[in-house]
Each structure stands twice: as C-alpha cells, then as structure tokens.
Design an enzyme around this catalytic site. Sequence first.
Site, PDB file in Angstrom:
ATOM      1  N   CYS A 816       0.829  -1.206   0.000  1.00 50.24           N
ATOM      2  CA  CYS A 816       0.000   0.000   0.000  1.00 50.24           C
ATOM      3  C   CYS A 816       0.866   1.259   0.000  1.00 50.24           C
ATOM      4  CB  CYS A 816      -0.982  -0.014   1.173  1.00 50.24           C
ATOM      5  SG  CYS A 816      -2.367   1.129   0.953  1.00 50.24           S
ATOM      6  N   HIS A 925      -3.678  -5.265   1.038  1.00 47.66           N
ATOM      7  CA  HIS A 925      -3.434  -5.588   2.448  1.00 47.66           C
ATOM      8  C   HIS A 925      -3.831  -7.038   2.689  1.00 47.66           C
ATOM      9  CE1 HIS A 925      -2.375  -1.664   4.053  1.00 47.66           C
ATOM     10  NE2 HIS A 925      -3.381  -1.123   3.394  1.00 47.66           N
TER      11      HIS A 925
END
Length: 987
Positions: A816, A925
Amino acid sequence: MKLEKYGHGGDWHSAEEAFGQPEHGWLDFSANMNPFGPPDSVQHTIREEWEALTRYPDPAVRRLRTKLAQQHRIPAESILIGNGAAELIDLIVRVLSPQETVIASPSFSEYEEAIHKIKGNIRRIPLREDQSFELDNSEWLEAASESNWLFLGHPNNPTGRLIPQQVLHALMQRGSGLILDEAFIDFVPRADQVSMLEQAAYSEKLVVIRSMTKFYAIPGIRLGFLVAHPHLIRQLRKLQTSWSVNHLAQCIGATVLDEFEYATRTWDWLQHERPWLQTQLSQLGLKVFPSDVNFLLIKLPAGYAVKDVQEELGKQGILIRDASLFVGLDGSFFRIAIRHRADNAKLLAALDAYLNTSSSGKRAQATAAQEQICQPHKKVSQSHKKTSQSYKPNYQAYKEAVHTNEAISQGLLKGNEALRAGSCAKPQQSGISDEQGEQSREELVPLTVSADSAAQSLPTEQAAAGQSASNQGATIMLQGTASDVGKSLLTAAFCRIFKQDGLRPAPFKSQNMSLNSAITIDGKEIGRAQAMQADACGIPATTDMNPILLKPKKDMTAQVVIHGKPYADMTASDYRTHYLPYAEKTVKTSLQRLREAHDVVVIEGAGSPAEVNLKARDIVNMRLAAWADAPVWLVADIDRGGVFASVVGTLDILEPAERDRVCGVIINKFRGDVALLEPGITWLEDRIGKPVLGVIPFIEGLALEDEDGASLDRKLRNKETVSISHEAAQTEPKQLEIAVIRLPRLSNFTDIDPLEMEEDVQIRYVSSVHEWGQPDAVILPGSKNTMDDLQFLTDSGLTSRLIEHVQQGGRLVGICAGYQMMGQTLLDPLGTESDRTEMQGLGLFAMETTFTPDKRTEQIIGKAEFAEGRFPVEGYEIHMGRSRFLEPVRQPFCIRRQAEPDQKEAYHADGAMTENGRVWGTYIHGIFHNDDLRRQWLNMLRQEKGLNVHQHSSSYRQRREASFDRLAEQVRKHVDLKRLYESMHLQ
C-alpha cells in the site's frame, strides 16, 4: 383537469383551480420533498440575512462553493452553483450540444426538453417493467459506444432506482460522455459510495448534477450545483445568467450542509417507512416497484385509470403524480412521495376506499385478467385475496386514529420531544379487534401510542430514545481502567463463548481510534478489532459494529470515518465541537440495529470512563452504557502494575449512578500463582463493594490481530522479554530475519502477523539505520500519511539504505503506502495527504502516484503470478492514491472486487515487480495471509540461505480459529460465567 400542466408535481395553484381550496390544506404526495420540512437553521438564516437583500448577491457564490468543495473533497473550480437543477440541465445541454443523446424511458422530462431546444437527436432505451425498471448492461453498453452523451437519472425519476455500480463503470469505459442527474441521491444513506460526484471533478467525460431543494425541503429558493472538469465549468459560467443564485439561497445552502443530525434523522426514518409503506400498498392489490429513495412508482390493477384516481383523491385534498406523463408509462402508473406515518395512513385509507367502492365491472374485469395471466398460481392469488379482506378493517382504525394521533406521531418523528418532556398522555386503544388475528397486528404498526409503547411501535429514531428491551438482544459492556488493558481480546473471548453457548452475539464499539482497520464485504472501513470480534462471533463485520472510526493523520488531526467512509479531517477540538453533538444519534441507531438482529451485543468501551475532561460528551463509556442499559465489567491490567489503585481510583471518580452500573472487576494479564493474589482480591472486594469476576492469565501466542500502535508497542516489549529468556535458555535462534520499517504513522501492521507465526522467521521493526542489521528481506508497510512518512525515510537515512539494499540484490516488498513510496513521484495537488504537493519516491518503479480525495476501500480476490508459480490471493485495499506507470512494468497480480461477478471484465492488474522478481509492491493488504504465496516467498529466502524448504503451508486461518477457541477456553476457565450471565438477565 390536468394537475401537471407545467410538467411538475407540487403545483398547488393548479390543484386549487381544479378542486378549490381544501379545508385542511393539501396533503401533497406529488412532489418528492423531505417531509420533515426545512431544517430549523433555514429559518434562523433568513432572519439573520434578510437585511442583506439590499445588496447584490456574490456572483461567484464563493462561500457555498467552498463549503461544497470541502464537504465533497473536490476542487471548488469543479463546481458551478445554479438556480435549481433545472437551470443546470439546460446549461449543460447548451454547452455540450450533443448530436445524439441517449436517455432512459421513463425518465425526467426536462432532459428531453433541453435537448429539443438545441434541436438534438434523442435515442430512447426503454427500462423494462419485468426487470423493475433497473438499468442493465446489454443495450446501454452498445449505446454508449455509438452516441455522444448519455443523460441518466441516478437515481431515476420516476422509478427511484439507482444505476448499479458495475453498469456505471462499464458505461464510463465505453468512451461516450455521461451526464448523471443525482437530484435525489442525498436520500441514500452513505451516498458517497454510489455517487460519481468526486470522479466528475476530474473527468472531461462525466458531469454530475445535484439538487439541494429535495432533501432539505426548500424548493421555493431554487438551488442546485453541477460538478465537472474545471474546463467545462468555465464554459458553463460564460453562458450562465449573472446573479443566477440569490443571496438567501446562497446562505441557506451553506447553512444546511452542516445539518448532519437532520440528515441522519431522515435516513433513519426512510429506512423504516419505505418498506412499511410498500407492504401496505401491496396489500391493496397495487404493484409497487422497488425504490432506493423517498418516492415510489406504483401500478394500478387492470381496469383502473390513474386520472380517475388522481381526481378522486384530489377532491379529498390528496395530490398524487400522474406517471403516465412520463414517456414509456401508460395510464395505470402513478408516483407518490413517502411522507410521515400519519400522512401515509390517510393516503392508504383513501386508496382503499376508492379501490373498494369502484364499479364491480372494473373489479370483475381486473380479476378475470389476473386469473388468465396467473392461472398456475391460482391458489396463491386466492390466499392473497383472503388476506386483503381480513386486512381492510385496519384502515378504518387508521381513519379514526389519524386526527387524535397526528400531532403525537409528527412530534415523535421530529425528535420525540413530547416523550422526552414527559407530556404524552396515554391515548385510547386503536380499535383493532382480537378477531382480526395476530397476522393483522404484525402487518400494521398502530398510530395510537403511549409513553410505554411508543418506542416499540415507532422506527429506530424513537427506539433509540428508550425502546423496551422485549424485542432486543441483551447487552454487556467491558470498560477499562486505561487503554490497552485487554478489552478488545476479552470482547472477542466473550463473543466466542456466547457463540459456543448457542447465542447469536455481535460486537460493538461506538468510536475507535486506530490505524489498524479492516474492510467489510460491502467495501466499508471499520476498526480491525471489531472485524476480529465479528470473526469470533462467526458473522460478517458491518459498520454498525464500529460506526465511528478515527484515523490519526498528523499531530492533533485525524480522518473521521462515519459508517465506513471518510467524513472529514478534523482536529480534536473541531471533532468535539462540531461532530460529537451529532454522534449520539449515529451511535444509538447502530446499536439499535445490532440489538434487533442479535441475542447479545458485547460492547467495548474506549480508554477509561474516569477521564473527567471527556465525560460531558462521552459516547464510548458510561453514557453509552446507560443508552444500552448495559451491565459494566471493569477490566484492569495487572501486568502493567498498580492494579488495585487503578480500580479504586476509577470507581472513586465515577458518579454514583455510574458506579452502580459497574457489576464488578476482571483482572487481566496475570502472570504467576493466583494464590498469592488472593489477599489483594479480598481487600479489593471489601474496599469497592463489588466482586472480582475472575483473574485471567497472560495468554501468549494468540494469532489474533492487535488494535493499534499501543498494542504493537506492548507486543514488541513482550517479544524483547521472550528473546532475553530464550538467550538465557540457549535456545536455537530463528533462521530467517525480516526487517519491517517502523514508520511513524504505520497502519495495518497486521499484514505482518502471518509471518510472525512461522517458526523459523524473526520479525524486527526498524526505525533507524542503526537497527538495520543484515535482514534476509525488508518490508515497507502501510502508512496513514505516505508523504510525511516518506520524508521520515529520507531524514532518518533509511531511504539510502533501502536503495542500497535493492542494488545489492536484497529482497524488498512494499504494501500500500510502502508500494507508493517505491515509485518515482508522488503528487498531492489538493493537499489530501500532506502540505507537500510533490515528492520524489525511492525510484524503484517508473510509477507516479497522485493523491485524490476519494478513498478506495474494497475486499478483493484474484491471482498472483510469480516466477515460482501462480497462487490464489485475497485481501483488501484501503488507499487514497491512484498510481500510473510511466513505462511498461511487470504487474504480478490480477484481481477484482469480491462483490463483483467472476467475469473477465471485472479483473484488473495490480502491483509492480522488477524483472528479477526480488522487489515487488502491491495495494493488497493481507497479502501474506495467503498461505501458498507466503510459503513460496519464504521458501525463496530459505533456498538462498541453504535451508530446507517447507512443502506444506501452515494455515493462518486455522490457527486463528484455534486461537479464538483457546482464548475462550482460558476465559471460561477463570471467569464466573454464571454471575456474568445473571448480570445480563440471561440463563
């Protein structure tokens, strides 16, 4: 007689010409306005601003534009304010001058009128009745490829249907322009999830039009706005009449944007009233179509004409909209606005009377036609007919009750002032006889209410003010003497225990401050702890379990997330002053929904109830316990020391009524022989006059997620202690070493949890070059503030060390924000993340990331393709940046939203990887929660070190489930569950 001679509903002047002035005023179902009427702030604004009528209004409408830009997180240059949506519809068509425009049929007539004015061509695509008028893909995708522009209602008027998200995105990809009329979208809770407004601010092929008059019930002032690319806005402004928006409209528009409580009240009311009214109308034999907003499209039975119904109701002072005036609908359709219960009851009674007193010929004709069409379902039809007959007398009860109860029901719907003031006397019974049976009682919510029964008979808004617990789940609340005393894990423990005992539990935390978040199946963001607790219950997580999430961004500033979507960035002071007054409603409504759906709700408090500076506007501890009427058990952490003082001090600070709500104490994280603690427990129970429910041992090795940075700090301290004890015992060291960069604003560090459970892997958190060591691989994790944490890497010298690590052939993974940092350039033109508008990244990929106000929050599923093989992956995305590549790059992931169908067009590429495969990044994630991918990646590290590879993947999910059971077993063993159940009045 034509009530819609000027093309709109709500024309009282034409109604008076046709029927005269009704004795009690018009009951208007023909205009789709919010029945709550204008917010009180409108009247105040008019009083304050009337003297300014002697001056010209602001020609640039600066105050309102700025406020809209802040609320929707878009540039003010992308907004044009207009004299209602009607002016903006006309303007955009004049500026674009499309050769051919595609519109739906039926749809709002002003689209066609505007196109006719420029002599443009219109291509109509019918919405099908047998599909409930929902817009689907097939013909629309073809039209989007062939025509200049599409002009669509989102939601559509008169059907009330939103366009499915997958259809919207597919249309956008076909290359034609798209104008969306979102005049009624404010009636959709969490409209930002379905609106295309933010995308329109940056797109040259998308225009969104909004009305501000429907939702706030201010049609008399004429106000709307349009969002488009700034280039198009400049063209529109050139054609717009000067001073199009008057001063009062500008001020009122800016004022109502702060009406969060009004909005919440409207959503709560509509959520309950719409399905109720749909059911009642269907019972009359009317065909009611699905709607996403505050109005319903209805079809009469065969043999009835809407003009006859409209005339008959008009004579009684009730106005409905003749929907046959919409192209594509015949004379059997009408549309009604959804109003308050008493008004809706009057409409139902009038319709019932008309349908039952019409000629027997019409009734027989309709019945014969229905039998021909539905012959295979004849028994069902007869059953329905019987139900309708037994149901009719209820409308007589409504007629009798309306006048005596209208004021009460209206008052309750406007905030329950009468009940709160204690001035509502118990009225007479509704008059529904016992012979009508229980079925009729369930179908109708009586209008006659008493102070005792009102909360049970009215929607959630009133229930939140004090609903009887008879139809609700039980509650229990865990509060702590401080933060990080173990409330989250104990909440999960009790959730699992209740599930094991055959109950249907759910977790609840009204407000959570954490950078560790999770994504629900519908793409909303909540605290990670509540998602973990939902897993302990064996149910999907929802935003009701954590309606308010605070995500720290900078010192004293946090992103406020309401029901899973960003609301605003606020300082602590602004949050307390401007949002907390409205938060109570949000919290109560969420809790109410959970209690209605579950047997028991396990509530987790936040921090300590003894924080006297926060008690006045508390929504997380003792005030919440009172709202829920929940027994409170106080959790204290003995591992940190001072357990007896913390318990006594906390209880001493509480008010007497708060102290009475505390049932007892749970001592958590005990190490050693509990017999040595017994004298202290005896003293404590004597001192506070409350029992110690149990002493729970320190439980190590649970594969359960931590809540926030404080939990991570505690875990790292515990690991240091374990490491020292292992060295003393001369145990064999770990064989693989992975360094995780400890960013100051580290978020979602649970991404690392599956690696920590691997027996041969050591995880080290690194925040300086002095801690670097010789890692076998490095992970650059997520962050709540990418650009500021990128600056931290530079300032600390870690940027140079990371680049040197890669140049020497080291392995690096970015997740991310860490993935964004690996690119070439990061841009933040709107100040979404930081005060910095541009920064240079690590330069590992030719990638540019631009931060935009819209946050992507999705659960995803797909595949990863590495040199070593192809692996299934799933996880979730939470990010505000959008990345693009400046040159071709290898992208190892192919993913789609889990909510989308498994079709080729739903997939897209994600991530980047160097040619040698040693460096890669992704937005996903939970990437290491995928067992096969994790095993293969670790096996590459093992091979490079000459270690044995692992042939099988250890299952993280199985270990996590086992951890829930082990946690529950320990708590069950050390807590007096009989006393706990008694405190909830459960056996």
